[in-house]
Scaffold this active site. Structure first.
Site, short mmCIF file in Angstrom:
data_model
loop_
_atom_site.label_atom_id
_atom_site.label_comp_id
_atom_site.label_asym_id
_atom_site.label_seq_id
_atom_site.Cartn_x
_atom_site.Cartn_y
_atom_site.Cartn_z
N CYS A 106 0.83 -1.20 0.00
CA CYS A 106 0.00 0.00 0.00
C CYS A 106 0.87 1.25 0.00
CB CYS A 106 -0.90 0.01 1.23
SG CYS A 106 -1.95 -1.45 1.38
N ARG A 133 3.72 1.10 -6.93
CA ARG A 133 3.65 0.09 -5.87
C ARG A 133 2.50 -0.87 -6.08
NH1 ARG A 133 6.53 1.83 -1.25
NH2 ARG A 133 5.15 0.73 0.17
N TRP A 142 -3.56 -2.05 -1.65
CA TRP A 142 -3.41 -3.37 -2.27
C TRP A 142 -4.11 -4.34 -1.32
CZ3 TRP A 142 -0.42 -5.12 -6.60
CH2 TRP A 142 -0.29 -6.50 -6.70
N ASN A 191 -0.53 0.87 6.20
CA ASN A 191 0.16 -0.10 5.36
C ASN A 191 0.59 -1.23 6.28
OD1 ASN A 191 1.73 -1.52 3.57
ND2 ASN A 191 3.40 -0.05 3.53
N GLY A 192 0.27 -2.48 5.93
CA GLY A 192 0.67 -3.60 6.76
C GLY A 192 -0.52 -4.33 7.33
N GLU A 252 15.58 -23.09 -8.35
CA GLU A 252 15.24 -21.67 -8.40
C GLU A 252 16.48 -20.81 -8.54
OE1 GLU A 252 13.07 -18.07 -8.33
OE2 GLU A 252 12.64 -20.13 -8.94
N LYS A 265 17.23 -18.26 -11.72
CA LYS A 265 17.52 -16.83 -11.59
C LYS A 265 18.78 -16.47 -12.36
CE LYS A 265 14.05 -15.51 -9.63
NZ LYS A 265 13.46 -16.49 -10.54
N GLU A 325 18.15 -16.57 -16.11
CA GLU A 325 17.21 -15.54 -16.54
C GLU A 325 17.88 -14.18 -16.74
OE1 GLU A 325 12.74 -16.25 -14.84
OE2 GLU A 325 14.27 -15.78 -13.36
N HIS A 377 24.99 -39.51 -12.94
CA HIS A 377 24.27 -40.03 -14.09
C HIS A 377 24.31 -39.05 -15.26
CE1 HIS A 377 22.61 -43.44 -11.84
NE2 HIS A 377 22.55 -42.58 -10.83
N LYS A 406 6.89 -10.51 -17.73
CA LYS A 406 6.47 -10.71 -16.34
C LYS A 406 5.31 -11.70 -16.25
CE LYS A 406 6.79 -9.98 -11.98
NZ LYS A 406 7.96 -10.53 -11.29
#
Length: 623
Positions: free
Chosen positions: A2, A27, A87, A113-114, A496, A500, A503, A519, A618
């Site tokens: 937010c 944001r 948000w 916010n939060g 992951e 990254k 990418e 293997h 995205k």
């Protein structure tokens, strides 16, 4: 996340608030609102949608008049106001749930916010006192808690209320009968002061006021601040005055949007503690279990008896699902199958009633994942969506939804949205274990406690700096091939980490289960090969160490991610990156962070744009 903006001063506040909110649009938000104080009259306007919807609503305010172009201008020139972009987390996207919120009498107005973790207990307490709530949010309780402490002194009321609140949040309060006063409070969520001459600004990020002042004061965690046109006072929660330095910043507008970080990706890596905290806060509030109140039509009875779970996802979301598989099978003893969403519907899968199919998509719009979810639902399976975006297609195609609360992610390479997805999978695994009785109550409470400590561990890791990771990147950024290895819960982390790197650095990278190295992949190793091994504490750590020894014998360079306190690993790896000790099943949420930073620094050293890597988007909305 937010956005918050506040102002006290001599200028018409309406336009300043709207302009400040525009600067915070990056944001992400789904609704917005402002409250402005004119005399002792507070006018609040809230709207769902973009800021133009709010502008249109503001034009109807009593003190707003139309000027050429249709923009509202203040006539009465109110000098105090607060604004917010929301948000959604608690409660649906609606005008009632948009901020600002106010108390019953309309005296106290707040933007937040939060998350307030103990809002349910406070809400019950306030309701018993006769308070009627007008929204579904946790944020509204702050206005009422301040109100019952208020006797004409807003700073004192906020100070008293602050001690009653549990969670992580930043909020700004305004009182109808105290014009020219704003009070802010911060606990683990950002809030910053902009200093002007005869005027002051308060916002969640510098862009909100950058065009008006470059003189800022950063509010530290656990501090309160009082703004008046003539000055700003900082204090601790017990009222002790605090001196805070005024800093002159030289950021341009783009740098300000990045919070001073050089890229959005780096900023988002540093937002991961908040992303995890926001995602788990209210869901772990009772401490001894997990509450998942936003599961739609998927009830506890179904979860208790579910016979099988199938996870469909792509890319980073797939890796988050893999971590979830280990947790669900290990804690809840439910069999879990993983499927790459783009392949699922083409193999005529056997799926139907009694199955839970989980589709994971950051955007909620990933075409392959949506197609897999629809196929499963058509065949009678119950479908759960895990997504970061309210109102996305996935939320409409599923029987239930679990939202991550990472906020808008601008960098193409997912970082904070990944940890948000992993956190949700942990929550689901713990809830299943609780319902099915597969974990002892004390073990369940222990795991919930460890999960709640992870944001703190991430913050500590990032605050300590990444000089060591940067140095490792400098030694290896010219390598043409990296190999990543992991076993059990470490394998998804290795996958992951490798994703990254490829990418954003365009380096050929592979990731394998360490036991599979003999293997085939072992043939790729030579004296120039960096091998990244996920070696956090786990029941298979001795196996990982054995694999590391095999790598070293071939002359390759081992970079290990290990748990703090494991000194033995240094005998086998040339370079070791440590993460805080936690329950071994939760370690992926920590172990992935140094791998993100390693990829980041390698790519930057190669002179690449990490926020917009080539050929990637995205959101993948086509097959």
């Amino acid at each position: 996340m937010c956005g918050i903006v506040g102002y006290v001063g001599a200028r018409p506040v309406q336009g300043l608030l709207l302009a400040g909110l525009e600067k915070l649009e990056y944001r992400g938000y789904d609704s917005a609102g402002i409250s402005i104080l004119s005399g002792e009259q507070v006018d609040s306007v809230r709207a769902v949608g973009n800021l133009q919807a709010l502008r249109d609503a503001v034009a109807a305010l009593p003190h707003a008049a139309e000027v050429p172009g249709g923009a509202p201008v203040a006539v009465a020139e109110p000098t105090t106001g607060i604004g917010h972009t929301r948000w959604a987390t608690h409660g649906r996207v609606s005008e009632e749930n948009a901020h600002p919120h106010e108390d019953v009498d309309g005296r106290i107005h707040i933007v937040v916010n939060g998350i307030v973790e103990n809002y349910m207990a406070l809400k019950r307490e306030l309701a018993d006192e006769g308070v009627v709530f007008t929204s579904e949010t946790d944020a509204e309780v702050i206005a009422h808690v301040i109100s019952r402490r208020y006797d004409g002194d807003l700073p004192a009321a906020v100070q008293a209320a602050y001690g009653e609140l549990v969670g992580h949040f930043a909020f700004v309060a305004m009182a109808a009968d105290e014009p020219g006063v704003l009070v802010g409070a911060r606990r683990e969520c950002p809030l910053v002061v902009g200093r002007g001459d005869g005027e002051q600004f308060l916002a969640s990020a510098v862009p909100a006021f950058l065009e008006h002042t470059r003189r800022v004061q950063f509010i530290e965690d656990g501090e309160l601040v009082v703004l008046r046109p003539g000055g700003v006072d900082f204090m601790s929660p017990d009222g002790t005055p605090i001196e805070r330095e005024v800093v002159e910043i030289d950021w341009d507008a783009e740098t300000a949007e990045k919070g001073g970080y050089e890229t959005f990706m780096l900023k988002e890596i540093h937002e991961q503690a908040d992303a995890v905290a926001e995602t788990i806060a209210d869901r772990t509030a009772r401490g001894d279990g997990v509450d998942l109140g936003d599961l739609g039509t998927i009830d506890d009875a179904f979860l208790r008896d579910v016979r099988r779970i199938i996870v469909v996802a792509c890319g980073t979301s797939y890796h988050a699902g893999l971590i979830g598989r280990y947790a669900i099978e290990g804690w809840a003893r439910v069999p879990v199958e993983m499927d790459v969403a783009s392949e699922y519907r083409y193999r005529n899968p056997v799926v139907g009633p009694g199955d839970l199919v989980i589709g994971i998509s950051q955007s909620g719009e990933t075409a392959d994942t949506l197609a897999a979810m629809r196929l499963a639902r058509e065949r009678g399976a119950t479908v759960l969506a895990i997504t970061n975006v309210m109102g996305s297609q996935a939320t409409r195609d599923a029987d239930g939804v679990l939202f991550t609360r990472a906020g808008l992610e601008i960098g193409v390479a997912a970082t904070k949205t990944f940890v948000g997805q992993v956190a949700v999978m942990y929550l689901l695994a713990l809830r299943l274990a609780e319902l099915r009785g597969t974990l002892a109550p004390e073990r369940l409470a222990e795991l919930v406690g460890e999960l709640k400590r992870l944001p703190h561990h991430i913050t500590e890791m990032l605050d300590a700096g990444d000089e060591e990771i940067r140095a490792i990147a400098e030694r290896h950024y010219k390598a043409e091939f990296f190999l990543y290895l992991g076993r059990h819960i470490g394998l998804p982390v290795a996958l992951e980490g490798a994703l990254k790197l490829k990418e954003i650095s365009y380096i050929a990278t592979d990731a394998y289960a360490a036991g599979e190295m003999k293997h085939g992949p072992i043939a790729l190793l030579d004296d120039d090969t960096p091998v990244v091994c996920v070696a956090t504490d786990s029941p298979v750590l001795d196996k990982v160490v054995s694999n590391i020894q095999e790598v070293r014998v071939r002359g390759a360079h081992v970079i290990a991610v290990a748990s703090a306190g494991n000194e033995e690993i240094r005998e086998h790896a040339e370079e070791v990156l440590t993460v805080a000790e936690t329950d071994w099943m939760l370690a992926p949420l920590l172990a992935v962070v140094p791998l993100q930073l390693l990829s980041y620094h390698v790519a930057r050293l190669r002179g690449l744009n990490v926020d917009q890597p080539r050929n990637l988007a995205k959101t993948v909305t086509v097959e």
